[in-house]
Design a protein around this motif. Structure first.
Motif, PDB file in Angstrom:
ATOM      1  N   PRO A 119       1.037 -11.125   2.395  1.00  0.00           N
ATOM      2  CA  PRO A 119       1.411 -10.150   3.427  1.00  0.00           C
ATOM      3  C   PRO A 119       1.259  -8.728   2.892  1.00  0.00           C
ATOM      4  O   PRO A 119       1.303  -8.498   1.689  1.00  0.00           O
ATOM      5  CB  PRO A 119       2.876 -10.485   3.719  1.00  0.00           C
ATOM      6  N   VAL A 120       1.095  -7.794   3.817  1.00  0.00           N
ATOM      7  CA  VAL A 120       0.863  -6.392   3.458  1.00  0.00           C
ATOM      8  C   VAL A 120       1.920  -5.529   4.136  1.00  0.00           C
ATOM      9  O   VAL A 120       2.245  -5.729   5.299  1.00  0.00           O
ATOM     10  CB  VAL A 120      -0.541  -5.940   3.920  1.00  0.00           C
ATOM     11  N   ARG A 121       2.416  -4.552   3.389  1.00  0.00           N
ATOM     12  CA  ARG A 121       3.295  -3.543   3.972  1.00  0.00           C
ATOM     13  C   ARG A 121       2.818  -2.174   3.490  1.00  0.00           C
ATOM     14  O   ARG A 121       2.113  -2.068   2.483  1.00  0.00           O
ATOM     15  CB  ARG A 121       4.758  -3.780   3.614  1.00  0.00           C
ATOM     16  N   VAL A 122       3.217  -1.135   4.206  1.00  0.00           N
ATOM     17  CA  VAL A 122       2.856   0.231   3.817  1.00  0.00           C
ATOM     18  C   VAL A 122       4.139   0.988   3.495  1.00  0.00           C
ATOM     19  O   VAL A 122       5.031   1.110   4.326  1.00  0.00           O
ATOM     20  CB  VAL A 122       2.074   0.953   4.925  1.00  0.00           C
ATOM     21  N   ASP A 123       4.218   1.450   2.251  1.00  0.00           N
ATOM     22  CA  ASP A 123       5.376   2.199   1.770  1.00  0.00           C
ATOM     23  C   ASP A 123       4.989   3.660   1.611  1.00  0.00           C
ATOM     24  O   ASP A 123       3.806   4.008   1.546  1.00  0.00           O
ATOM     25  CB  ASP A 123       5.823   1.680   0.408  1.00  0.00           C
ATOM     26  N   LEU A 124       5.997   4.479   1.519  1.00  0.00           N
ATOM     27  CA  LEU A 124       5.806   5.905   1.279  1.00  0.00           C
ATOM     28  C   LEU A 124       6.646   6.304   0.076  1.00  0.00           C
ATOM     29  O   LEU A 124       7.818   5.928  -0.016  1.00  0.00           O
ATOM     30  CB  LEU A 124       6.252   6.705   2.509  1.00  0.00           C
ATOM     31  N   VAL A 125       6.048   7.032  -0.840  1.00  0.00           N
ATOM     32  CA  VAL A 125       6.786   7.640  -1.943  1.00  0.00           C
ATOM     33  C   VAL A 125       6.607   9.142  -1.810  1.00  0.00           C
ATOM     34  O   VAL A 125       5.481   9.634  -1.720  1.00  0.00           O
ATOM     35  CB  VAL A 125       6.292   7.150  -3.323  1.00  0.00           C
ATOM     36  N   VAL A 129       0.885  -1.160   0.000  1.00  0.00           N
ATOM     37  CA  VAL A 129       0.000   0.000   0.000  1.00  0.00           C
ATOM     38  C   VAL A 129       0.924   1.210   0.000  1.00  0.00           C
ATOM     39  O   VAL A 129       1.773   1.359   0.881  1.00  0.00           O
ATOM     40  CB  VAL A 129      -0.920   0.000   1.234  1.00  0.00           C
ATOM     41  N   ILE A 130       0.772   2.050  -1.005  1.00  0.00           N
ATOM     42  CA  ILE A 130       1.683   3.175  -1.200  1.00  0.00           C
ATOM     43  C   ILE A 130       0.978   4.478  -0.849  1.00  0.00           C
ATOM     44  O   ILE A 130      -0.026   4.839  -1.463  1.00  0.00           O
ATOM     45  CB  ILE A 130       2.163   3.261  -2.671  1.00  0.00           C
ATOM     46  N   GLU A 131       1.512   5.174   0.135  1.00  0.00           N
ATOM     47  CA  GLU A 131       1.063   6.526   0.462  1.00  0.00           C
ATOM     48  C   GLU A 131       1.968   7.476  -0.306  1.00  0.00           C
ATOM     49  O   GLU A 131       3.200   7.395  -0.210  1.00  0.00           O
ATOM     50  CB  GLU A 131       1.168   6.768   1.966  1.00  0.00           C
ATOM     51  N   VAL A 132       1.388   8.357  -1.104  1.00  0.00           N
ATOM     52  CA  VAL A 132       2.160   9.296  -1.914  1.00  0.00           C
ATOM     53  C   VAL A 132       2.041  10.684  -1.285  1.00  0.00           C
ATOM     54  O   VAL A 132       0.932  11.148  -1.011  1.00  0.00           O
ATOM     55  CB  VAL A 132       1.659   9.324  -3.378  1.00  0.00           C
ATOM     56  N   ARG A 133       3.177  11.322  -1.071  1.00  0.00           N
ATOM     57  CA  ARG A 133       3.208  12.673  -0.518  1.00  0.00           C
ATOM     58  C   ARG A 133       3.969  13.589  -1.457  1.00  0.00           C
ATOM     59  O   ARG A 133       5.107  13.305  -1.818  1.00  0.00           O
ATOM     60  CB  ARG A 133       3.900  12.684   0.845  1.00  0.00           C
ATOM     61  N   ASN A 136       8.169  -0.170   3.902  1.00  0.00           N
ATOM     62  CA  ASN A 136       7.811  -0.345   5.317  1.00  0.00           C
ATOM     63  C   ASN A 136       7.939   0.950   6.102  1.00  0.00           C
ATOM     64  O   ASN A 136       8.375   0.960   7.246  1.00  0.00           O
ATOM     65  CB  ASN A 136       8.674  -1.433   5.975  1.00  0.00           C
ATOM     66  N   ALA A 137       7.547   2.050   5.504  1.00  0.00           N
ATOM     67  CA  ALA A 137       7.704   3.364   6.122  1.00  0.00           C
ATOM     68  C   ALA A 137       6.708   3.611   7.245  1.00  0.00           C
ATOM     69  O   ALA A 137       6.988   4.366   8.165  1.00  0.00           O
ATOM     70  CB  ALA A 137       7.556   4.459   5.073  1.00  0.00           C
ATOM     71  N   VAL A 138       5.550   2.985   7.141  1.00  0.00           N
ATOM     72  CA  VAL A 138       4.498   3.192   8.139  1.00  0.00           C
ATOM     73  C   VAL A 138       4.208   1.857   8.795  1.00  0.00           C
ATOM     74  O   VAL A 138       3.854   0.893   8.114  1.00  0.00           O
ATOM     75  CB  VAL A 138       3.220   3.770   7.487  1.00  0.00           C
ATOM     76  N   ARG A 139       4.388   1.800  10.092  1.00  0.00           N
ATOM     77  CA  ARG A 139       4.125   0.566  10.829  1.00  0.00           C
ATOM     78  C   ARG A 139       2.637   0.470  11.143  1.00  0.00           C
ATOM     79  O   ARG A 139       2.058   1.402  11.689  1.00  0.00           O
ATOM     80  CB  ARG A 139       4.910   0.538  12.129  1.00  0.00           C
ATOM     81  N   ILE A 140       2.062  -0.648  10.765  1.00  0.00           N
ATOM     82  CA  ILE A 140       0.648  -0.881  11.057  1.00  0.00           C
ATOM     83  C   ILE A 140       0.485  -2.269  11.660  1.00  0.00           C
ATOM     84  O   ILE A 140       1.343  -3.139  11.489  1.00  0.00           O
ATOM     85  CB  ILE A 140      -0.237  -0.772   9.785  1.00  0.00           C
ATOM     86  N   VAL A 141      -0.593  -2.450  12.382  1.00  0.00           N
ATOM     87  CA  VAL A 141      -0.952  -3.758  12.934  1.00  0.00           C
ATOM     88  C   VAL A 141      -2.334  -4.091  12.404  1.00  0.00           C
ATOM     89  O   VAL A 141      -3.292  -3.370  12.661  1.00  0.00           O
ATOM     90  CB  VAL A 141      -0.953  -3.741  14.474  1.00  0.00           C
TER      91      VAL A 141
END
Length: 124
Positions: free
Chosen positions: A96-102, A52-56, A118-123
């Motif tokens: 598996p799921v990870r959260v990345d940031l671009v 899952v990519i969060e774009v900023r 793995n920029a954002v840690r989620i549970v």
């Protein structure tokens, strides 16, 4: 559609990030998924992982400013939206799921991109 320049900047940054990540081997699952609990900018497959990519976008500002903008509150909203998306799509059952940031930063005519896995840690 909004005429807000920030929304246009965000959409442009998401399209740029998507193409940039695809050139690095990721494949798009969906873009701009919107649920009751929030929105996910990009959902991509990176080999056997759902990323899952969060774009900023921060035109004219450094990448670290953009990275710091993902605070605990944003991480909580992302977690809620991801849970909803995984229930909706069924993808979380098998991968598996990870959260990345671009981050998309620099001058508008020539932005630079950075990718934090793995920029954002989620549970979940």
């Amino acid at each position: 559609m909004s005429d807000d320049p920030r929304h246009a900047l965000g959409r442009d940054a998401e399209r740029l990030a998507q193409a940039w990540l695809e050139a690095r081997g990721l494949s798009l699952v969906c873009a701009n998924w919107r649920g009751r609990r929030g929105e996910l900018d990009l959902v991509m497959r990176d080999r056997g992982i759902i990323a899952v990519i969060e774009v900023r976008a921060r035109i004219g500002r450094p990448h670290d400013d953009a990275r710091a903008s993902v605070d605990r509150r944003k991480a909580h909203r992302l977690t809620s939206a991801i849970r909803e998306y995984l229930c909706f799509s069924g993808l979380g059952d098998s991968l598996p799921v990870r959260v990345d940031l671009v981050t998309v930063c620099g001058p508008r005519w020539r932005p630079t991109l950075r990718w934090w896995r793995n920029a954002v840690r989620i549970v979940l």
